[in-house]
Motif scaffolding. Structure first.
Motif, short mmCIF file in Angstrom:
data_model
loop_
_atom_site.label_atom_id
_atom_site.label_comp_id
_atom_site.label_asym_id
_atom_site.label_seq_id
_atom_site.Cartn_x
_atom_site.Cartn_y
_atom_site.Cartn_z
N ASP A 41 8.20 27.27 -31.38
CA ASP A 41 7.87 28.28 -30.38
C ASP A 41 8.53 27.89 -29.06
O ASP A 41 8.77 26.71 -28.80
CB ASP A 41 6.35 28.36 -30.21
CG ASP A 41 5.94 29.55 -29.34
OD1 ASP A 41 6.77 30.48 -29.20
OD2 ASP A 41 4.81 29.54 -28.81
N SER A 42 8.85 28.87 -28.25
CA SER A 42 9.41 28.62 -26.93
C SER A 42 8.92 29.68 -25.97
O SER A 42 8.61 30.80 -26.36
CB SER A 42 10.95 28.63 -26.98
OG SER A 42 11.44 29.89 -27.36
N PHE A 43 8.83 29.31 -24.70
CA PHE A 43 8.41 30.26 -23.69
C PHE A 43 8.92 29.80 -22.33
O PHE A 43 9.30 28.64 -22.14
CB PHE A 43 6.89 30.41 -23.68
CG PHE A 43 6.14 29.12 -23.46
CD1 PHE A 43 5.74 28.72 -22.19
CD2 PHE A 43 5.84 28.29 -24.54
CE1 PHE A 43 5.06 27.55 -22.00
CE2 PHE A 43 5.15 27.11 -24.36
CZ PHE A 43 4.76 26.72 -23.09
N ILE A 44 8.93 30.73 -21.39
CA ILE A 44 9.41 30.48 -20.03
C ILE A 44 8.24 30.64 -19.07
O ILE A 44 7.47 31.61 -19.19
CB ILE A 44 10.55 31.43 -19.65
CG1 ILE A 44 11.76 31.19 -20.56
CG2 ILE A 44 10.95 31.25 -18.20
CD1 ILE A 44 12.89 32.18 -20.32
N VAL A 45 8.13 29.70 -18.13
CA VAL A 45 7.10 29.82 -17.09
C VAL A 45 7.78 29.80 -15.73
O VAL A 45 8.82 29.17 -15.55
CB VAL A 45 6.06 28.69 -17.19
CG1 VAL A 45 5.29 28.77 -18.50
CG2 VAL A 45 6.72 27.33 -17.04
N ALA A 88 0.06 34.99 -12.53
CA ALA A 88 -0.43 36.17 -13.24
C ALA A 88 -1.22 35.80 -14.49
O ALA A 88 -2.22 36.44 -14.82
CB ALA A 88 0.75 37.07 -13.61
N ALA A 89 -0.78 34.76 -15.19
CA ALA A 89 -1.45 34.36 -16.43
C ALA A 89 -1.41 32.84 -16.54
O ALA A 89 -0.47 32.29 -17.13
CB ALA A 89 -0.79 35.01 -17.64
N PRO A 90 -2.36 32.13 -15.97
CA PRO A 90 -2.37 30.67 -15.99
C PRO A 90 -2.32 30.13 -17.42
O PRO A 90 -2.87 30.72 -18.35
CB PRO A 90 -3.70 30.32 -15.31
CG PRO A 90 -4.01 31.50 -14.46
CD PRO A 90 -3.52 32.69 -15.23
N ILE A 91 -1.65 28.97 -17.57
CA ILE A 91 -1.54 28.27 -18.85
C ILE A 91 -2.16 26.90 -18.68
O ILE A 91 -1.79 26.15 -17.76
CB ILE A 91 -0.08 28.16 -19.32
CG1 ILE A 91 0.54 29.54 -19.51
CG2 ILE A 91 0.02 27.35 -20.60
CD1 ILE A 91 2.01 29.49 -19.86
N ASN A 92 -3.09 26.57 -19.55
CA ASN A 92 -3.76 25.29 -19.46
C ASN A 92 -2.76 24.14 -19.58
O ASN A 92 -1.97 24.06 -20.52
CB ASN A 92 -4.81 25.18 -20.59
CG ASN A 92 -5.65 23.92 -20.43
OD1 ASN A 92 -5.97 23.52 -19.32
ND2 ASN A 92 -6.00 23.31 -21.56
N GLY A 93 -2.79 23.24 -18.60
CA GLY A 93 -1.92 22.07 -18.61
C GLY A 93 -0.60 22.24 -17.89
O GLY A 93 0.16 21.29 -17.77
N ILE A 94 -0.30 23.47 -17.42
CA ILE A 94 0.96 23.69 -16.70
C ILE A 94 0.63 24.29 -15.33
O ILE A 94 -0.02 25.34 -15.25
CB ILE A 94 1.91 24.61 -17.47
CG1 ILE A 94 2.21 24.03 -18.86
CG2 ILE A 94 3.21 24.80 -16.69
CD1 ILE A 94 3.10 24.90 -19.70
#
Length: 763
Positions: free
Chosen positions: A366-370, A377-383
């Motif tokens: 999996d891959s994604f861009i932050v 807009a959409a917090p990500i746990n740990g980032i």
């Protein structure tokens, strides 16, 4: 001066008496005419000295250069040696074999030596000055020169032998133009050992296909070529044993090339270069930054991710006409042979356009861009994202565990806008970080997941294309950090099994444990400081100052740097296993300047070659090792005298003084006190050789110099001339190799103490 005049008068006397000499001193034939007599003595010594630039010195014979002349030396076993000079083109031609050592000085003159029935010179050959030199032997199975050869020329130098070019132990050439050395057989090398400083193109060739360098010299060592490009343009260095590879030598570059691969030719020449256009990749190794290559040169490329690239897809390499160039893959890189035309090479990447700072993360599945906006807009746990209010201007990634490789890539519209990244508490199999600004790894464990292992060629941690790298309490199996500026690592345990670092700035590695790990290979543009050391291997190259403070040294340590090496070992008994095959500590200066070795407080000799400790007992005995290049010694040290031992009480001061700059304050005070008590009251401490000579001479009662006839041309004061002559006669001071005294040369205080005590030994 006087020897010069006496030699000419002796030559004239020989001619007048028509003396026939033996083979060791061949007789001189009568000159063809008085007007052309080149051996006529000078009217005065001054005239002879002033005419040096227009004088040819052939062995002990002196000849003019204003008119044509012919001369014959008779009596040699192989026949007469004929000397012919042509004033129009300033050429001295010597035909025949000269059967003894020969020295020639011919400023502005082309020197041609031609052995027609044997070698041109059967003995050593020294040419101290010339416009050009050509030495040839056309006789079958004959060497051009049988002895050692030393040639200095403003222009080209060529040496050609039907058999070997030079049979002596050593060939030394200093030439402003091209250098060509040809000769040898299938079983005999062209030369034994050679040092060539060349301002033009260079060629060393064995036409028979044998070696160009001796496999073993008389001292049991392999012959080497020490080559220096002293010209103003770059040259392409090749050898038959290098295959498709070559080295590009800029002005000032040098190399030592040996017999590995059995080279039958070695060249350094101008060649046509061809443009290499790169996209998404870069030249590997020492070729980094190059944009042109040469035909038949092997080109090696590695991936270089563009700022908007994410995943590499494939390679394409094409000629300027659009046809493909064949290449071979090796890991993530490729290799191909450069054709005689321009080439375009591209590493193709998937692209992700970023409008601001962004981070691309991938775990293989999996891959994604932050970005800052996406996390708001959409917090990500740990980032999280920090805006630079404190230390970080970028992203913090915390507490990720991943069995598959974790890739962390910085994205931005331009390289200047790339983000900082802090990675905390990660436990991953493989971590790849690329294209960020500053990167910090805090409490990370790389390559330690159960059921996963890494071979020596597979890195568990890779950091590339970053600025400053900090590793805090982070460990990994095999790590490679390259294309970065500074690297700092601090840990309570071991840092890495194997660590490769190639950076442009400084390296600082520290551990509270006994060792940093197994092996460290470090290359830095700045300085390197290690607290702790690997237990097996440490290699340091291209650094400035290097400091190692360790419980125990590695079994094998190699240092090449331009500055000071300062090594402290607290417990030598902890070094390795006594059953290991071999142990070694090796230092080689990056430049040719001399250096001083201080081992356990004792200063040894001045060296400029390799320094080794190659026995376990010697390595364990090291408590403190300091290696100081002469150029970095404090200014009070006379580089000509460094390393000499003093037998009186001042010897302790010298050893301490050379041990490091930290003790120079005490040295300065102590030597001044000693000199104040030693020298006559009110005497100023001499700072130069001239002042020291004057002081010694005055204190001795201004005696005559006795039988000494030397007059130093660089001293105009009569008293100082007398003082210098007396001091050299007494062996207190020595003249320079060029016959000058150098009265303005600096003298350190300990040297003044030594010479004074030698001149006026106290009972």
């Amino acid at each position: 001066m006087k020897l010069y005049t006496l030699t000419r008068r002796f030559t004239a006397a020989v001619l007048t008496a028509a003396m026939a000499l033996s083979f060791c001193a061949p007789a001189l034939a009568e000159a063809p005419s008085a007007a052309a007599d080149p051996a006529a003595p000078a009217a005065t010594a001054s005239t002879a000295e002033n005419s040096t630039a227009d004088t040819i010195v052939f062995d002990k014979l002196y000849f003019g250069t204003q008119e044509d002349w012919d001369w014959t030396i008779v009596g040699a076993p192989s026949g007469d040696v004929v000397l012919q000079y042509t004033a129009a083109d300033r050429t001295l031609t010597v035909t025949g074999t000269y059967f003894q050592a020969l020295t020639i000085s011919a400023p502005g003159v082309n020197v041609v030596l031609n052995g027609t029935t044997g070698p041109a010179v059967k003995g050593d050959l020294t040419i101290t000055d010339s416009a050009s030199v050509a030495v040839t032997s056309s006789a079958a199975e004959a060497q051009a020169v049988t002895g050692s050869t030393d040639i200095t020329s403003d222009g080209a130098v060529s040496i050609t032998g039907a058999d070997r070019a030079v049979g002596g132990e050593k060939l030394t050439v200093n030439a402003g133009g091209d250098v060509t050395i040809t000769g040898g057989t299938v079983n005999q090398p062209t030369v034994n050992d050679a040092t060539v400083r060349c301002g033009g193109e260079f060629e060393l060739r064995n036409p028979a296909g044998g070696l160009v360098l001796c496999d073993k010299t008389s001292d049991g060592k392999s012959g080497n070529l020490h080559y220096y490009n002293t010209g103003a343009t770059e040259l392409v260095f090749r050898a038959s044993s290098m295959g498709a590879t070559c080295d590009v030598f800029q002005p000032g570059d040098s190399t030592v090339f040996g017999t590995f691969g059995n080279p039958s030719w070695i060249t350094a020449k101008h060649e046509q270069d061809y443009q290499l256009t790169l996209t998404g990749c870069a030249p590997a190794d020492s070729a980094q930054g190059r944009t042109v290559f040469y035909a038949d040169e092997e080109v090696r490329l590695v991936l270089k991710r563009p700022v908007d690239g994410t995943t590499f897809t494939d390679w394409t390499v094409t000629k300027e006409d659009g046809t493909a160039v064949q290449f071979n893959r090796k890991g993530d890189g490729i290799r191909f042979t450069m054709p005689a035309c321009a080439v375009t090479a591209a590493a193709n990447w998937d692209r992700e356009q970023a409008t601001g700072q962004a981070l691309w993360l991938s775990t293989g599945q999996d891959s994604f861009i932050v970005s800052k906006a996406s996390l708001e807009a959409a917090p990500i746990n740990g980032i999280t994202y920090e805006d630079g209010a404190f230390v970080v201007d970028g992203f913090i990634v915390d507490d990720i565990k991943a069995a598959r490789p974790l890739r962390v890539l910085g994205l931005a519209p331009t390289e200047d806008e790339l983000p900082d990244v802090v990675l905390k508490n990660l436990t991953v199999d493989t971590l790849i970080v690329d294209g960020v600004r500053d990167v910090t790894l805090d409490a990370c464990r790389i390559g330690e997941l159960d059921g996963h292992d890494h071979l020596d060629t597979v890195y568990s941690l890779q950091i590339t294309n970053a600025r400053d790298v900090v590793l805090a309490n982070t460990s990994s199996r095999y790590s490679d950090i390259s294309g970065v500026r500074n690297v700092t690592a601090k840990t309570d345990g071991t840092l890495c099994d194997r660590l490769n670092i190639d950076c442009t700035g400084d390296i600082a590695l520290s551990t509270a444990a006994d060792t940093l790990g197994v092996a460290c290979y470090l290359r830095a543009g700045g300085s390197i400081r290690l607290i702790g050391a690997p237990w097996y291997a440490l290699r340091v190259s291209s650094a400035q100052n290097v400091t190692v403070d360790a419980n125990a040294l590695p079994q094998r340590a190699f240092f090449t740097c331009s500055g000071i090496v300062d090594i402290t070992q607290r417990d030598g008994s902890a070094i390795g296993d006594s059953d290991a095959a071999w142990y070694l500590l090796e230092y080689y200066p990056e430049t040719e300047q001399p250096y001083v070795v201080t081992l356990n407080g004792e200063t040894g000799e001045v060296r400029s070659d390799l320094y080794q400790l190659d026995a376990l007992d010697d390595l364990r005995a090291v408590q403190h090792l300091l290696i100081t290049p002469a150029s970095l010694l404090p200014g009070d040290v006379d580089s000509d005298a460094v390393g000499q031992f003093i037998t009186d009480a001042s010897g302790v001061l010298v050893s301490a003084a050379l041990a490091g700059a930290a003790v120079w304050g005490g040295y300065e005070v102590t030597t001044r006190v000693m000199l104040k008590n030693l020298l006559p009251e009110g005497t100023a401490i001499p700072a130069t050789r001239g002042e020291l000579a004057q002081l010694l001479w005055n204190a001795a009662g201004r005696p005559e110099a006795g039988a000494v006839v030397t007059v130093y041309p660089d001293i105009t004061d009569a008293d100082q001339q007398a003082a210098a002559r007396w001091c050299t006669e007494q062996g207190l001071l020595t003249a320079r190799s060029d016959g000058t005294f150098a009265p303005d040369g600096r003298v350190p205080k300990w040297r003044v103490i030594e010479v004074w005590n030698k001149a006026f030994a106290r009972k």
